[in-house]
Design an enzyme around this catalytic site. Structure first.
Site, short mmCIF file in Angstrom:
data_model
loop_
_atom_site.label_atom_id
_atom_site.label_comp_id
_atom_site.label_asym_id
_atom_site.label_seq_id
_atom_site.Cartn_x
_atom_site.Cartn_y
_atom_site.Cartn_z
CD GLU A 307 -3.26 -16.38 6.82
OE1 GLU A 307 -2.67 -15.71 7.02
OE2 GLU A 307 -3.90 -16.72 5.52
CG ASP A 311 -0.55 -15.17 9.54
OD1 ASP A 311 -0.83 -14.25 9.10
OD2 ASP A 311 -1.75 -15.58 10.20
CB SER A 551 -2.32 -13.80 4.50
OG SER A 551 -3.34 -13.97 4.20
CG ASP A 592 -1.11 8.63 -0.83
OD1 ASP A 592 -1.70 8.24 -0.57
OD2 ASP A 592 -0.62 10.86 -0.42
CB ILE A 593 -0.02 3.70 -2.25
CG1 ILE A 593 0.59 3.41 -0.42
CG2 ILE A 593 0.69 2.56 -3.12
CD1 ILE A 593 2.21 3.16 -0.51
N GLY A 611 -3.72 10.39 -1.40
CA GLY A 611 -5.08 10.50 -0.70
C GLY A 611 -5.64 9.01 -0.47
CG ASP A 613 -6.00 4.53 -2.76
OD1 ASP A 613 -6.34 3.39 -2.93
OD2 ASP A 613 -5.53 5.08 -2.88
#
Length: 634
Positions: A307, A311, A551, A592-593, A611, A613
């Site tokens: 992690e 990061d 993450s 937008d996906i 839009g 979701d």
């Protein structure tokens, strides 16, 4: 042998009291189910002492949303006019009326004023010398001793409790009661708690997932291979992120939160930087140690280093030359959690000492031995302008009062100009480790917290479509992980989100009923935005490997916000602060996906659609559009 409780209270104080309580009671909090892994074992002795503490209702919490919108809504004349910490503390401090009414009730129940101390933060009343029998009478409840079936940690709690009607509106909650947040110390030698019992424990569902290992020679460092391996250059191309153009580093700041035993390995950072950002070799984040937080080198594996390596390798590379702050929280024995981190930023908050059970938050000085023996970190650290956290809980594992109190703290940070980001989770509509919740009418989706708090920015995950390029639209992540998303069972829909969610329901009604999720159309939807979450190349324990998870998405999105803050600060403006109102006001600055879903709980989950979701939110960032928009604001 029956357990006894640890009691530590400040010097006594005197108070003035109004008229006594009427004694008419109502249930103040109730827990419908015992948290997983806890088993009831016995009744406590009536004479067992309890560190009884009453959290007073803060003033003006009913207006926190409106006040935050005033400084966060781009249409407001107060946009960007953030408050100081002192202004926030004074505005929300409990009223004298609340203190007096609660103390009057206690005195009417036989608890003298000499036994009561108001905390330095003013938010708590702490009562000395309370026994189980006295607390049961005071709260009209029945206590039980529970044991954690993995760690053997004991805990004292109850199923519900009551307070007088005229007292209820002045009390936020009482501990120990339904929150599973107070340790019971055994009279026999106490077993040490393992670091593996904390939020950063190895195997925790909110940690990233490891894929294949790679040799340095096999890494594909050209943009045409980003659909197979994500590198910094891929993210810079995907989201139009500038390279090494930070101009206001002396004014700017970016924070990454990690929870011990998760920690980076310096050799991993240099291995990654040597391959992808040579100018950073030898650089380390600035560390703020919270409750004994340290860069542990005792354990070396993906479960301990994955992690933090992920990061920091990407955050440090993307925001260079700015050097991020690492908020390393908790020691190797107690560990830490969100409340420990918030304590360090806000001395008014530190007495909260909450969590849904003893394995979630650390208590300091360490009562078990072998850990950090210093005082609990209470204030003293400044909040960076952007804070990214890649950990999370299941909303169902916590009580609404606990979540609402913590959520209000995020609102207060937003008032001060801080952007709080949380990864949404990796299991689609299920919770950590794929857990769903169960009701009489079947399996229900399991939203995450703090992502459902309306005052944080929840970040979901996308991926480059297989065999596509960085210049083509992404899809919702469906490789190894699924972007968590859905609707809260606790928080109402915030005003800034109403139009987007209403449009979603108007054109894309999900094929599920109230049996699966809260379909009232009146609650908070999440995530708010998304970023790539699949196929990240990281250096981990001396080798390269692929990593998957939201993450990765949260620190990447946070890096972009940090660069936008840099541009604003260089122009003589302030940081953005709470992001959501301005983002929902201008969704065209996102990619937008419209492909993919977030399956879980035996369903296909929700679908990414035009839009907003509940899979990818408003979409992925476009730095050039975003910075243009935010530079035009005051």
């Amino acid at each position: 042998m029956q357990p006894a409780l640890i009691l530590a209270l400040a010097p006594l104080a005197a108070f003035a009291f109004p008229a006594p309580s009427s004694g008419v009671r109502r249930v103040h909090e109730r827990r419908d189910a015992i948290p997983s892994s806890w088993v009831p074992v016995t009744d406590p002795f009536p004479t067992t002492p309890i560190p009884l503490r009453i959290a007073l209702t803060q003033s003006n919490l009913d207006s926190v949303h409106d006040e935050l919108m005033h400084v966060s809504d781009p249409s407001s004349e107060h946009f960007g006019k953030h408050w100081t910490a002192k202004e926030v503390a004074e505005f929300f401090a409990p009223s004298k009326e609340s203190v007096d009414i609660v103390l009057t009730w206690l005195e009417s129940e036989g608890i003298s004023r000499s036994r009561v101390e108001q905390s330095q933060s003013l938010g708590w009343l702490e009562i000395s010398g309370v026994t189980v029998a006295e607390a049961e009478s005071l709260l009209d409840t029945k206590y039980t001793v529970y044991l954690h079936d993995v760690t053997g940690t004991p805990h004292l709690g109850c199923g519900d409790y009551s307070v007088p009607e005229e007292v209820a509106k002045h009390v936020d909650f009482v501990t120990p009661t339904v929150h599973f947040d107070t340790r019971v110390k055994k009279e026999q030698p106490q077993r040490k708690r393992s670091a593996a019992t904390e939020v950063g424990k190895p195997g925790s569902g909110s940690l990233p997932k490891q894929g294949a290992t790679l040799s340095s020679e096999s890494i594909l460092q050209e943009l045409e291979y980003c659909n197979e391996e994500i590198l910094p250059i891929c993210l810079q191309a995907l989201y139009n992120i500038p390279v090494n153009q930070s101009r206001a580093t002396a004014k700017n700041s970016y924070g990454i939160v990690e929870y011990t035993p998760q920690s980076y390995f310096a050799t991993d950072l240099d291995m990654f930087f040597g391959q992808f950002a040579p100018q950073l070799v030898g650089h380390r984040p600035t560390m703020d140690s919270i409750d004994g937080g340290n860069i542990q080198t005792m354990y070396e594996s993906f479960d301990y280093n994955g992690e933090s390596d992920l990061d920091l390798e990407y955050a440090m590379t993307l925001v260079y030359p700015l050097n991020p702050t690492l908020y390393q929280t908790g020691d190797m024995v107690e560990g830490g959690s969100f409340n420990n981190f918030l304590d360090a930023l806000d001395a008014m908050y530190y007495t909260f000492d909450g969590g849904d059970d003893p394995t979630e938050d650390g208590v300091y000085p360490d009562p078990y031995g072998g850990g950090y023996e210093g005082p609990e970190t209470c204030g003293g650290y400044a909040a960076t302008y952007v804070v990214s956290t890649s950990y999370g809980y299941n909303e169902a594992d916590l009580t609404p009062f606990y979540e609402e109190r913590q959520c209000a703290e995020y609102a207060k940070l937003g008032l001060q100009g801080v952007s709080i980001l949380y990864s949404s989770g990796d299991y689609g509509v299920a919770g950590n480790d794929g857990e769903c919740t169960y009701a009489l009418n079947g399996t229900r989706f399991n939203p995450s917290f703090p992502g459902t708090c309306p005052y944080v920015t929840s970040v979901g995950a996308t991926q480059i479509v297989p065999n596509a390029t960085v210049y083509q639209p992404e899809e919702a992540c469906e490789t190894v992980i699924y972007s968590d998303g859905g609707f809260s069972n606790v928080f109402a829909m915030p005003s800034y989100q109403a139009k987007a969610v209403s449009t979603y329901y108007e054109y894309f009604v999900p094929p599920y009923t109230a049996a699966q999720y809260n379909n009232s159309r009146s609650v908070r939807g999440f995530p708010d935005v998304a970023a790539s979450g699949a196929n990240y190349v990281i250096a981990i324990d001396g080798e390269f490997a692929l990593v998957y998870g939201t993450s990765a998405s949260s620190p990447v999105f946070g890096s972009i916000v940090t660069l936008i803050n840099d541009a604003r600060l260089a122009a003589g403006k302030g940081p953005i602060g709470f992001l959501n109102p301005s983002m929902y006001a201008n969704p065209s600055m996102f990619n937008d996906i419209t492909m993919g879903s977030n399956q879980g709980c035996g369903t296909e989950g929700f679908y990414a659609v035009p839009g907003w979701d509940p899979v990818t939110g408003l979409g992925t960032p476009n730095y050039l559009k975003m910075v243009s928009y935010y530079l035009a604001l005051p």
